[in-house]
Design an enzyme around this catalytic site. Structure first.
Site, PDB file in Angstrom:
ATOM      1  N   ASN A  71       0.871  -1.165   0.000  1.00 48.55           N
ATOM      2  CA  ASN A  71       0.000   0.000   0.000  1.00 48.55           C
ATOM      3  C   ASN A  71       0.915   1.225   0.000  1.00 48.55           C
ATOM      4  O   ASN A  71       1.438   1.618   1.034  1.00 48.55           O
ATOM      5  CB  ASN A  71      -0.891  -0.032   1.249  1.00 48.55           C
TER       6      ASN A  71
ATOM      7  N   ARG B 294      -2.166  -2.089  -3.804  1.00 44.51           N
ATOM      8  CA  ARG B 294      -3.411  -1.344  -3.669  1.00 44.51           C
ATOM      9  C   ARG B 294      -3.330  -0.129  -4.597  1.00 44.51           C
ATOM     10  O   ARG B 294      -2.347   0.610  -4.579  1.00 44.51           O
ATOM     11  CB  ARG B 294      -3.574  -0.874  -2.229  1.00 44.51           C
TER      12      ARG B 294
ATOM     13  N   HIS C 240     -12.447   2.518  -0.411  1.00 48.60           N
ATOM     14  CA  HIS C 240     -12.469   1.476   0.626  1.00 48.60           C
ATOM     15  C   HIS C 240     -13.141   0.197   0.121  1.00 48.60           C
ATOM     16  O   HIS C 240     -13.619  -0.609   0.925  1.00 48.60           O
ATOM     17  CB  HIS C 240     -13.274   1.935   1.873  1.00 48.60           C
TER      18      HIS C 240
ATOM     19  N   ARG D 296     -11.251  15.056   7.368  1.00 44.72           N
ATOM     20  CA  ARG D 296     -12.017  15.462   6.174  1.00 44.72           C
ATOM     21  C   ARG D 296     -13.426  15.899   6.569  1.00 44.72           C
ATOM     22  O   ARG D 296     -14.045  15.272   7.439  1.00 44.72           O
ATOM     23  CB  ARG D 296     -12.117  14.294   5.186  1.00 44.72           C
TER      24      ARG D 296
ATOM     25  N   GLU E  13      -7.701  -5.597   4.528  1.00 44.29           N
ATOM     26  CA  GLU E  13      -7.532  -5.268   3.112  1.00 44.29           C
ATOM     27  C   GLU E  13      -6.302  -5.964   2.522  1.00 44.29           C
ATOM     28  O   GLU E  13      -6.308  -6.366   1.365  1.00 44.29           O
ATOM     29  CB  GLU E  13      -7.428  -3.748   2.956  1.00 44.29           C
TER      30      GLU E  13
END
Ligand code: AMP
Length: 396
Positions: A8, A89, A178, A239, A383
């Site tokens: 990642n 990823r 996601h 965010r 993940e």
């Protein structure tokens, strides 16, 4: 037997996990931070041990070299040839990548072309891919897209109600993110519920530093809260999530140090959400501690987060016309007893009730009462495992 590494890559970081496949055993994992800056840090964890070194790492190629050298130095591998696959990823796959793919020159060029949709992420993901190709040119290389799981959304969900030409000519639509996490926890939830995922309606709530809620119907994403970019949805760690877009030109016109849209978007990405309201931190643990100590700003941040989460979950009850289960995952979803309790309490009308003895720290699986019409599950996301499995699946 083979070893597969899940990567990642961020703009200045590279997170990795090495698996023994097909056993899915984690052999080692690590993080390289501050790539391109002075005093980069490489951390490796293996066999209950942790090792860390600080050195200057100029770019992703050097970071990959250091990670591979670390694997040799700690005898996690004895030879590079033991690693037969690498999974990367990739944040934006656009409308083009509907599943993971083997990375050839064409796929890599497409990933770079899609950088317009994820300017902070795709170039870093591509740099990670190139770095591995450079050093280990012969291993199977697979790209796993954050957006792929959401490519099943119907047009009513993914289109924005703005002029059609902006979709057709500029690809402005909802892509979500996601996806790997929503895919994984929806499958694990089906296992926990003892039913095929095809027969279930699920609302999956990935609540970490980034937050996204997804409506999963019969195993397919039919709507999700992140949008054209990961800035949309409920408020997140830093965010803003959804706000009135007219705030953006208003701030540019009225705030001296916000000169253009890029300045405002930077504020919305990095100085908003939980951090913007609580002010002490974007970290939910600190905000919960502040709330418990009676801090008004932390209390407001907590309450606003719960309110936004409830509104999105409520929307998806409507999108799905009812649901079998709500699934909590990621840092806050997996660990915060208080967030789960507050979210579910306000949604009791939908037929959800938590079992207080089950909604505890470290809980996994079903945390609802036997009578709860809609089940509530805690499923730790993974993940990296999805990435490693996809490498196995696509291996030639
Ligand atoms: P993630 O992005 O999935 O790593 O999640 C990070 C978020 O999870 C941060 O806001 C952490 O504060 C939060 N988190 C981790 N552990 C806990 C906990 N025990 N209670 C509340 N929040 C937590």
């Amino acid at each position: 037997m083979s070893k597969t590494i899940a990567i990642n890559a961020g703009s200045s970081s590279l997170k990795w996990q090495l698996y023994q496949m097909p056993e899915e055993k984690v052999l080692a994992k690590g993080l390289i931070e501050r790539i391109g800056l002075k005093d980069s840090i490489s951390t490796v964890k293996f066999d209950g041990q942790a090792a860390s070194q600080t050195l200057d790492i100029a770019d992703h190629v050097q970071a990959v070299k250091i990670l591979l050298d670390d694997l040799l130095a700690h005898h996690i591998i004895e030879d590079f040839s033991e690693i037969t696959g690498v999974g990367h990823r990739v944040v934006a796959g656009g409308e083009f990548f509907k599943d993971s793919v083997l990375i050839d020159d064409e796929a890599l060029a497409k990933i770079e072309e899609l950088s317009a949709l994820a300017p902070l992420h795709n170039p870093a993901n591509a740099a990670g891919i190139r770095a591995f190709k450079n050093i280990l040119p012969d291993i199977t290389s697979v790209a796993v897209f954050d957006t792929a799981f959401h490519t099943t959304m119907p047009e009513v969900a993914y289109r924005y109600p703005i002029a059609t030409k902006y979709y057709e000519e500029n690809q402005v639509r909802k892509y979500g993110a996601h996806g790997t996490s929503h895919y994984y926890v929806s499958r694990e939830a089906a296992k926990a519920l003892g039913k095929p995922v095809e027969e279930l309606k699920l609302i999956t709530a990935h609540i970490g530093n980034g937050i996204s809620i997804t409506a999963v119907d019969g195993g397919k994403s039919v709507d999700t809260s992140m949008g054209f970019t990961p800035l949309a949805g409920p408020m997140m760690g830093t965010r803003s999530g959804d706000i009135d877009p007219a705030i953006i030109p208003y701030l540019i016109e009225n705030v001296a140090d916000l000169k253009d849209a890029a300045d405002v978007v930077n504020v919305l990405n990095k100085q908003s959400g939980i951090l913007g309201i609580a002010e002490v931190s974007s970290d939910m643990r600190e905000v919960e501690a502040g709330r418990e100590a009676g801090d008004a700003k932390c209390t407001l941040a907590f309450d606003m987060l719960i309110n936004r989460l409830q509104k999105f979950i409520g929307q998806y009850f409507a999108v799905l016309n009812g649901a079998d289960a709500l699934v909590f995952t990621a840092g806050i979803g997996e660990n915060s007893v208080a967030v789960r309790e507050a979210v579910v309490k306000g949604l009791s009308w939908f037929g959800m009730e938590l079992e207080p003895e089950k909604n505890v720290f470290g809980a996994e699986g079903d945390i609802s009462t036997p009578d709860s019409k809609v089940k509530v599950l805690v499923i730790p996301t993974d993940e990296e495992l999805v990435i490693a499995r996809d490498v196995e699946r696509l291996k030639k």
